[in-house]
Write a protein that holds these residues in place. Structure first.
Motif, short mmCIF file in Angstrom:
data_model
loop_
_atom_site.label_atom_id
_atom_site.label_comp_id
_atom_site.label_asym_id
_atom_site.label_seq_id
_atom_site.Cartn_x
_atom_site.Cartn_y
_atom_site.Cartn_z
N TYR A 84 90.10 -67.24 -63.27
CA TYR A 84 90.15 -66.26 -62.19
C TYR A 84 89.56 -66.86 -60.91
O TYR A 84 90.18 -66.78 -59.84
CB TYR A 84 89.37 -65.01 -62.59
N TYR A 85 88.37 -67.43 -61.00
CA TYR A 85 87.74 -67.98 -59.81
C TYR A 85 88.47 -69.20 -59.29
O TYR A 85 88.53 -69.43 -58.08
CB TYR A 85 86.26 -68.27 -60.07
N GLY A 86 89.04 -69.99 -60.18
CA GLY A 86 89.84 -71.13 -59.74
C GLY A 86 91.07 -70.69 -58.97
O GLY A 86 91.38 -71.24 -57.90
N ALA A 87 91.76 -69.69 -59.48
CA ALA A 87 92.93 -69.15 -58.78
C ALA A 87 92.52 -68.52 -57.45
O ALA A 87 93.21 -68.68 -56.45
CB ALA A 87 93.64 -68.12 -59.65
N ARG A 88 91.38 -67.86 -57.45
CA ARG A 88 90.90 -67.24 -56.21
C ARG A 88 90.61 -68.29 -55.14
O ARG A 88 90.95 -68.10 -53.97
CB ARG A 88 89.65 -66.43 -56.52
N VAL A 89 90.01 -69.40 -55.53
CA VAL A 89 89.71 -70.47 -54.57
C VAL A 89 91.00 -71.04 -54.00
O VAL A 89 91.13 -71.23 -52.78
CB VAL A 89 88.87 -71.58 -55.25
N VAL A 90 91.98 -71.31 -54.87
CA VAL A 90 93.25 -71.86 -54.40
C VAL A 90 93.95 -70.89 -53.46
O VAL A 90 94.44 -71.27 -52.39
CB VAL A 90 94.15 -72.22 -55.61
N LEU A 91 94.00 -69.61 -53.83
CA LEU A 91 94.67 -68.62 -52.99
C LEU A 91 93.93 -68.42 -51.67
O LEU A 91 94.56 -68.25 -50.62
CB LEU A 91 94.82 -67.31 -53.73
N ASP A 92 92.60 -68.44 -51.69
CA ASP A 92 91.84 -68.31 -50.44
C ASP A 92 92.12 -69.49 -49.51
O ASP A 92 92.24 -69.31 -48.30
CB ASP A 92 90.35 -68.21 -50.73
#
Length: 75
Positions: free
Chosen positions: A44-52
């Motif tokens: 979740y946090y990895g995807a959030r970093v990429v999307l941000d």
């Protein structure tokens, strides 16, 4: 005297008691549950970093487009 052997007829330790086996099972269940939750949180946090990062890049690109129009007369 009680002697414990394995399938090759070699001496081995006694099997764990019911209590020790239950504690080991509970610990492994909790550890595996924690591992699944940790993997999901990392994803979740990895995807959030990429999307941000993608959103910030898109916003920066839009600001560049808008800022090039500043100071022009409206037509």
């Amino acid at each position: 005297m009680t002697v414990w052997t394995d399938f090759r007829n070699q001496l081995t330790t006694a099997p764990p008691s019911v209590t020790r086996a239950g504690v080991a099972t509970a610990f492994m269940g909790a550890a595996s549950s924690f591992a699944v939750v940790a993997a999901a949180a990392a994803g979740y946090y990895g995807a959030r970093v990429v999307l941000d990062r993608r959103r910030r890049a898109a916003w920066a690109h839009e600001w560049e487009d808008i800022s090039s129009q500043w100071g022009r007369a409206a037509s």
